[in-house]
Each structure stands twice: as structure tokens, then as C-alpha cells.
Enzyme design. Structure first.
Site, mmCIF file in Angstrom:
data_model
loop_
_atom_site.group_PDB
_atom_site.id
_atom_site.type_symbol
_atom_site.label_atom_id
_atom_site.label_comp_id
_atom_site.label_asym_id
_atom_site.label_seq_id
_atom_site.Cartn_x
_atom_site.Cartn_y
_atom_site.Cartn_z
ATOM 1 N N SER A 103 27.422 35.443 43.299
ATOM 2 C CA SER A 103 28.456 35.855 44.371
ATOM 3 C C SER A 103 28.187 37.390 44.976
ATOM 4 O O SER A 103 27.274 37.560 45.527
ATOM 5 C CB SER A 103 29.891 35.734 43.840
ATOM 6 O OG SER A 103 30.866 35.865 44.828
ATOM 7 N N ASP A 248 31.356 36.547 51.760
ATOM 8 C CA ASP A 248 30.587 37.187 50.442
ATOM 9 C C ASP A 248 29.421 36.390 50.147
ATOM 10 O O ASP A 248 29.003 35.488 50.988
ATOM 11 C CB ASP A 248 31.224 37.078 49.168
ATOM 12 C CG ASP A 248 31.945 35.835 48.564
ATOM 13 O OD1 ASP A 248 31.708 34.621 49.071
ATOM 14 O OD2 ASP A 248 32.628 35.700 47.706
ATOM 15 N N ASP A 250 28.324 33.873 48.293
ATOM 16 C CA ASP A 250 28.175 32.341 48.256
ATOM 17 C C ASP A 250 29.061 31.759 48.926
ATOM 18 O O ASP A 250 29.440 30.460 48.895
ATOM 19 C CB ASP A 250 28.197 31.699 46.631
ATOM 20 C CG ASP A 250 29.516 32.253 46.003
ATOM 21 O OD1 ASP A 250 30.245 33.315 46.464
ATOM 22 O OD2 ASP A 250 29.973 31.496 45.168
ATOM 23 N N ASP A 252 32.272 31.338 49.066
ATOM 24 C CA ASP A 252 33.687 30.681 48.777
ATOM 25 C C ASP A 252 34.724 31.472 49.164
ATOM 26 O O ASP A 252 35.908 30.888 49.019
ATOM 27 C CB ASP A 252 33.508 30.393 47.035
ATOM 28 C CG ASP A 252 33.481 31.700 46.248
ATOM 29 O OD1 ASP A 252 33.311 32.936 46.806
ATOM 30 O OD2 ASP A 252 33.869 31.694 45.028
#
EC number: 5.4.2.8
Length: 463
Positions: A103, A248, A250, A252
Site C-alpha cells: 500500500s 494510494d 493499492d 483501497d
């Protein structure tokens, strides 16, 4: 038996070389496979994917080899954000999923997020400790038949699902700045852009830091940090866009900017998304965390919904959503969870819903929507204090304020309400920190005074 320090409370994260490498990734695959097989010996399938970090592909292949050597079939869906693994796991009806990602952690880190069937989270008390113990022991059961491996693309199906949250005919012309941060969001934005054209959805996208690049030439994408927001804000102003979106690594989490390039606190986004869902499903339940809550409760109640408070953290929110059959759950930390997305968090669904919300009120800009909420319920944002004895200080703060409070909750830390203001104080699960959030009713001066008062008290007690 060496402890594997990459296993954390909710996921796997570690420094490359010292805490996580291909050999450890292989052991994690073997362990997860053996963990699944221990429940019953039926054929099992796990979906794997990885973000754009330079080490993610090799770690993913080592992980896949471990899974196959444990007798698990592997479906590799390529370069992905975490939510693509969530989607693939519940869409395909497989037994689990693993995303290789760190992340927003530094360049020399990587990690993994694990789910089981139905994209249910695997964390400390739901299997992660057992998987850790197996990986540390590093003595695996012999397997007669190894698993197979295949590559599959689910991008079209995933984008179909994203589009299903909006009604294309309702979307008004809008210009959006989207900053993928050179992370894994780029390929999804490209596919969405194609779909907008096919469906005549009048959304124009201006792309910033769009190319997926594991070197992160523009820095690790983490728009929660103020120093990571300027490029998105400037692009919004330069292109006179209606909204800015930044992700960010990834994706999510998504972070939103209004048409002036001003960053919008995640707290107020929870209220907007609750309103968007309650326009679609009257009477639905909305899950929220206790850190900041008055705006969310106000919006949900006025929109005919039912607000339900949950402890902070993805595992708690997801569990409460399933229990309540809630349509949406939101945290002020920019994590947003959706019932029809396997009760998982998505960084793509929120901004799509907000384009529709803005389209339904075309004369109201995003800044006007948010400023009305900020006026009603001004908030401090989260303030962190590094302390020696967090729990002792929390107890002393509670004793200091409890007598004059009109409501108290211990769902997550301590939450105390008074006439016109409230605060939540909670300790971190992972660091020696206290986290403070304060909000008031239409009184910024009172909110600021109480922040100063609590800050002095916490520092005084930290001896």
C-alpha cells in the site's frame, strides 16, 4: 524456530530482506494452503494478484508456488489493486484470495492482504495467527497432487460491477482530475474511461501520475499526508475541474478534492456516501466508526436511514455490516465498505457515487455540499500523541470529564458527549500513540478550545 515479524495484527507487512523475501512468501503460500486444507480435503482455489511494486511479481510467484505445493489451485489475475482480489474472490466463488501489496509503506517494504471465501477478512483471530505458526514451524504435510496455475483477466467484469453503482443516464457532464500516484489504479481508470465512452457517460478524465511505475517517481502515493496532495490540488485548479481524486498504491482508499483544489476530510465523505445510498434504498442501515460521528448520524437520520456505530477497523466494520445487513459502512480514514462488494472496501466506488450525487443537484458544487456539513459539525481531524502509558492516560481523561458528560461510550476507546461538543480518545493497536478527535455543533471556536484543553491535559498526564 524463527519468529516471522512480517505478520501484523491484520495483515502481512515487512521490510524486504530482513522480514520478507521470496522464501518467506513461499512458506506463507504453503501455510495458507495447509490452513485451508485443514478444514476439509476438497479441491481448493485461491486468487492471487499484486500491486506495481518492483518486488510484487516475484513475491506473488513464490506465494503461488507455495500454494500449489500445498495442493491449492491458483488463479493469477495479474497486476491488481487490493479490491480486485476482493472482487475476484467473491465473484468467482473461490476459497480465498491474496493481494501482494505494501500500500503506502516505504519503497523497501512489501506485504500481503489475505481473505477467505466470500472475501471474508483473515486477521489475527480469524486465521492469521494459525498461518503464522505454520509458516514459522516450516514443516509442511506431504501433498500427493499439486495444484494447477492459470492466468485470468477479470478487468471487464470488475468494471461492469463498478458501473452498476451508478445510473449512466443520470450523470451530468463533469471534469475530473484523477491522480493514480503511479500505483495500480491506472489500468482501472483506463478501462473505466473506455466504458464511459461506450455508455455515453459525460465524464472527462484528466490523468495525473497515471503510468503504473514501481519506482514511484513522484513519491510513495499516500494522500492522507498533506505533502502528497499538491499535484492533485494544482491540477484541479489548472484544469478547472469539478472534483479531484487521488489514490494510494493499492487504491483501497480514495481521497477527494473539491473544485477549488481543497482536500476533503474523509469524515464528511462518509455522510455523502450514506446520503447517496439512502436515495437508492430508503431505511437502509449505515455503519460508521465512533471517532467522529455527529455529521454521519445527522445525515443518515434525515435521509431515512438507520445509523449503527462500530469499533474502528476493517475487520470490525465488515463483521458488523454482515450482522446488520448494512448497505454501506464508512470510516473517517477513507475506507469505505459496500454490501454488494462482498462487504469489502473499495476506492473506486466512492467517487463514482459522488459524481452521481453531484449530478442530481447540478447547481450545488462539491465545496458547497461539504462547507454546509463543516459549518454544522466542525471537526479537529485526528491528532496523535506519542505517550508512555496510553491506557492509564485514557483512564485519567475519562475521570476528568465523565461527571459533566451527557453520554459515554466505550465501543472504541472512550467517547464522551457534552452540550455542543464531543470527543473520542483511543489508543493505537500497533504504536505507543493516543489518537484524539474532537467535534462540535456549529461552533469552531468551542471545538478549537476543547482541542487545546485536551492537548494540555494529555501532555500533563504523560509523565
Amino acid at each position: 524456530m524463527k519468529e516471522l515479524t512480517c505478520f501484523k495484527a491484520y495483515d502481512i507487512r515487512g521490510q524486504l530482506g530482513s522480514e520478507l523475501d521470496n522464501e518467506i512468501a513461499y512458506r506463507i503460500g504453503r501455510s495458507y494452503g495447509q490452513f485451508l486444507k485443514s478444514e476439509n480435503d476438497a479441491d481448493k482455489t485461491v486468487v492471487v494478484g499484486g500491486d506495481v511494486r518492483l518486488t510484487s511479481e516475484a513475491l506473488k510467484q513464490a506465494l503461488a508456488n507455495g500454494l500449489m505445493d500445498a495442493g491449492i489451485n491458483v488463479i493469477d489475475i495479474g497486476v491488481t489493486g487490493t479490491e480486485e482480489i476482493y472482487f475476484a474472490t467473491f465473484y468467482l466463488g473461490v476459497d480465498g484470495g491474496i493481494e501482494v501489496t505494501a500500500s503506502h509503506n516505504p519503497m523497501d517494504y512489501n506485504g500481503m492482504k489475505l481473505v477467505r471465501e466470500g472475501s471474508k477478512p483473515i486477521s489475527g483471530d480469524t486465521g492469521l495467527r494459525e498461518i503464522q505458526a505454520l509458516a514459522e514451524k516450516n514443516e509442511f504435510m506431504d501433498v500427493e497432487v499439486k495444484g494447477n496455475y492459470k492466468k485470468v483477466s477479470l478487468l471487464p467484469e470488475y468494471v461492469d460491477h463498478l458501473i452498476s453503482y451508478i445510473t449512466p443516464a443520470k450523470i451530468k457532464p463533469m471534469k475530473l482530475v484523477i491522480n493514480s500516484g503511479n500505483g495500480a489504479a491506472g489500468h482501472v481508470i483506463d478501462e473505466l474511461e473506455k466504458r464511459f465512452i461506450e455508455l455515453s457517460i459525460p465524464l472527462e478524465i484528466i490523468k495525473v501520475h497515471h503510468e503504473e511505475d514501481g519506482n514511484f517517481p513522484n513519491g510513495i502515493p499516500n494522500p492522507l499526508l498533506p505533502e502528497c496532495r499538491a499535484d492533485t490540488a494544482n491540477a484541479v485548479k489548472e484544469h478547472k475541474a469539478d472534483m479531484g481524486i487521488a489514490f494510494d498504491g493499492d487504491f483501497d482508499r480514495c481521497f477527494l478534492f473539491d473544485e477549488n483544489g481543497d482536500f476533503i476530510e474523509g469524515y464528511y465523505i462518509v455522510g455523502l456516501l450514506a446520503e447517496a445510498f439512502l436515495q437508492k434504498e430508503q431505511g437502509a442501515k449505515i455503519i460508521h466508526d465512533p471517532r467522529l460521528s455527529w455529521n454521519t448520524i445527522d445525515v443518515v437520520t434525515k435521509s431515512g436511514g438507520v445509523p449503527v456505530m462500530s469499533k474502528t477497523g476493517h475487520a470490525f466494520i465488515k463483521e458488523r455490516m454482515r450482522k446488520e445487513d448494512a448497505i454501506y459502512g464508512g470510516e473517517m480514514s477513507a475506507h469505505h465498505y459496500f454490501r454488494d462488494f462482498g462487504y469489502c472496501d473499495s476506492g473506486m466506488i466512492p467517487w463514482l457515487l459522488i459524481t452521481e450525487l453531484l449530478s442530481l443537484a447540478p447547481d450545488i458544487s462539491l465545496s458547497k455540499l461539504i462547507s454546509a456539513k463543516r459549518f454544522l459539525f466542525p471537526c479537529s481531524g485526528e491528532i496523535n500523541f506519542k505517550v508512555k502509558q496510553a491506557k492509564l492516560i485514557m483512564e485519567q481523561v475519562y475521570l476528568h470529564y465523565y461527571e459533566n458528560s451527557i453520554h459515554f461510550s466505550a465501543i472504541d476507546g472512550i467517547s464522551l458527549e457534552f452540550e455542543g461538543w464531543r470527543f473520542n480518545l483511543r489508543d493505537s493497536n500497533t504504536e505507543p500513540l493516543l489518537r484524539l478527535n474532537v467535534e462540535s455543533k456549529q461552533n469552531i471556536a468551542l471545538m478549537n478550545d476543547k482541542v487545546e484543553e485536551l492537548t494540555k491535559l494529555i501532555k500533563k498526564l504523560d509523565i
